[in-house]
Design an enzyme around this catalytic site. Structure first.
Site, PDB file in Angstrom:
ATOM      1  N   LYS A 176       0.833  -1.212   0.000  1.00  8.58           N
ATOM      2  CA  LYS A 176       0.000   0.000   0.000  1.00  8.58           C
ATOM      3  C   LYS A 176       0.869   1.265   0.000  1.00  8.58           C
ATOM      4  CE  LYS A 176      -2.358  -0.925   3.810  1.00  8.58           C
ATOM      5  NZ  LYS A 176      -1.691  -2.164   4.259  1.00  8.58           N
ATOM      6  N   ARG A 198      -0.291  -9.149  13.445  1.00  4.44           N
ATOM      7  CA  ARG A 198      -0.903  -8.097  12.619  1.00  4.44           C
ATOM      8  C   ARG A 198      -1.811  -8.709  11.561  1.00  4.44           C
ATOM      9  NH1 ARG A 198       3.998  -4.862  10.405  1.00  4.44           N
ATOM     10  NH2 ARG A 198       2.466  -3.413   9.584  1.00  4.44           N
ATOM     11  N   ARG A 230      11.646  -2.556  11.515  1.00  6.60           N
ATOM     12  CA  ARG A 230      10.607  -2.058  12.422  1.00  6.60           C
ATOM     13  C   ARG A 230      10.260  -3.145  13.424  1.00  6.60           C
ATOM     14  NH1 ARG A 230       5.910   0.108   8.493  1.00  6.60           N
ATOM     15  NH2 ARG A 230       4.665  -0.899  10.085  1.00  6.60           N
ATOM     16  N   ARG A 265      11.654  -6.728   5.279  1.00  8.14           N
ATOM     17  CA  ARG A 265      11.590  -5.270   5.058  1.00  8.14           C
ATOM     18  C   ARG A 265      12.538  -4.537   6.004  1.00  8.14           C
ATOM     19  NH1 ARG A 265       5.646  -2.818   4.566  1.00  8.14           N
ATOM     20  NH2 ARG A 265       5.453  -3.200   6.793  1.00  8.14           N
ATOM     21  N   ARG A 268      -9.463   0.956   9.425  1.00 10.93           N
ATOM     22  CA  ARG A 268      -9.034  -0.427   9.655  1.00 10.93           C
ATOM     23  C   ARG A 268     -10.072  -1.215  10.445  1.00 10.93           C
ATOM     24  NH1 ARG A 268      -3.098   0.679   9.453  1.00 10.93           N
ATOM     25  NH2 ARG A 268      -1.969  -1.278   9.530  1.00 10.93           N
TER      26      ARG A 268
HETATM   27  P1  AMP Z   1       0.975   0.572   9.181  1.00  8.86           P
HETATM   28  O1  AMP Z   1       2.258   1.255   8.885  1.00  8.86           O
HETATM   29  O2  AMP Z   1      -0.206   1.148   8.415  1.00  8.86           O
HETATM   30  O3  AMP Z   1       1.028  -0.919   9.073  1.00  8.86           O
HETATM   31  O4  AMP Z   1       0.639   0.908  10.714  1.00  8.86           O
HETATM   32  C1  AMP Z   1       1.502   0.515  11.763  1.00  8.86           C
HETATM   33  C2  AMP Z   1       0.733   0.341  13.053  1.00  8.86           C
HETATM   34  O5  AMP Z   1       0.111   1.584  13.411  1.00  8.86           O
HETATM   35  C3  AMP Z   1      -0.413  -0.651  12.992  1.00  8.86           C
HETATM   36  O6  AMP Z   1       0.028  -1.974  13.187  1.00  8.86           O
HETATM   37  C4  AMP Z   1      -1.298  -0.155  14.137  1.00  8.86           C
HETATM   38  O7  AMP Z   1      -0.772  -0.511  15.398  1.00  8.86           O
HETATM   39  C5  AMP Z   1      -1.156   1.347  14.010  1.00  8.86           C
HETATM   40  N1  AMP Z   1      -2.205   1.912  13.116  1.00  8.86           N
HETATM   41  C6  AMP Z   1      -2.027   2.526  11.909  1.00  8.86           C
HETATM   42  N2  AMP Z   1      -3.198   2.904  11.383  1.00  8.86           N
HETATM   43  C7  AMP Z   1      -4.154   2.520  12.268  1.00  8.86           C
HETATM   44  C8  AMP Z   1      -5.575   2.592  12.292  1.00  8.86           C
HETATM   45  N3  AMP Z   1      -6.262   3.131  11.283  1.00  8.86           N
HETATM   46  N4  AMP Z   1      -6.220   2.085  13.380  1.00  8.86           N
HETATM   47  C9  AMP Z   1      -5.553   1.546  14.393  1.00  8.86           C
HETATM   48  N5  AMP Z   1      -4.226   1.412  14.439  1.00  8.86           N
HETATM   49  C10 AMP Z   1      -3.520   1.895  13.379  1.00  8.86           C
END
Ligand code: AMP
Length: 220
Positions: A13, A170, A159, A127, A88
């Protein structure tokens, strides 16, 4: 044009968001990036979010919804948005829908990038990121010098939430809490599916063609 990128962690994404904002004049908004910035700056939001993120869980709706909706009110979002990582949960999608109704905006499409779980684990655990946020992959997109960013030479790190056991968590959160959004947006006639096992360039070509068509239809 208002778009959402939906898909499991590691579906690409973020990569597609970077490319799509070069094609279309819209603001790319990643709640994950916003939260990571808050964590590294040690803001109250960051302090609240960190433990959920490190464990591979979701930051609670009552925290993230306010943050995301406020971001959508910024000046650079006037011509449209591309949301990466939000919504989400069904609660977040409902809040977004209500907010868009109130502000007179219409969703153009929800772009779903589909990838199998095993492929996700393979991709995400390889990654690596640099301080500037550039993403690499030890196997598929290695830097010129091992462990160093091509752009700024900073050391690459993994990360915390890209470690294999956290990736599995996740993914299970994605299945339970985010996948219901597929039906949610399909029922609204907004869902467009893309095969995320293809190369980033192929996925980008498909998405760009679809979005260009939607834009033409919108203009008619
Ligand atoms: P991402 O980089 O989008 O995978 O986001 C990393 C982490 O941030 C996720 O695993 C969640 O812990 C948190 N996070 C990001 N966006 C959201 C969201 N819309 N709702 C809840 N947690 C989020």
């Amino acid at each position: 044009m208002n778009l959402i990128l939906l898909g499991p962690p590691g579906a690409g994404k973020g990569t597609q968001a970077v490319r799509l904002v070069q094609d279309f004049p819209i603001a790319s908004i990643s709640t994950g990036d916003m939260l990571r910035a808050a964590v590294s700056e040690g803001t109250p939001l960051g302090l609240k979010a960190k433990s959920f993120m490190d464990a591979g869980g979701l930051v609670p709706d009552d925290v993230i919804i306010g943050v995301a909706l406020e971001r959508l009110r910024a000046d650079d979002v006037r011509d449209g948005f591309l949301l990466d990582g939000f919504p989400r949960t069904v609660g977040q999608a409902d809040a977004l829908e209500q907010d868009m109704e109130e502000t007179g905006r219409k969703m153009t499409a929800v772009l779903l990038i589909e990838v199998e779980d095993e492929e996700i684990v393979r991709r995400v655990s390889g990654r690596r990121v640099s301080k500037s946020g550039r993403t690499y992959h030890v196997e598929f997109d290695a830097p010129k010098h091992e462990g160093r960013c091509d752009i700024d030479g900073s050391p690459l790190i993994q990360r915390e939430d890209d470690k294999p056991e956290v990736v599995r968590e996740r993914l299970s959160v994605y299945h339970e809490q985010t996948m219901p959004l597929i039906e949610y947006y399909d029922e609204r006639g907004l869902l467009r599916r893309f095969d995320g096992s293809r190369s980033p360039t192929e996925v980008h070509d498909h998405i760009r063609a679809t979005v260009a068509t939607l834009r033409l239809e919108d203009a008619l």
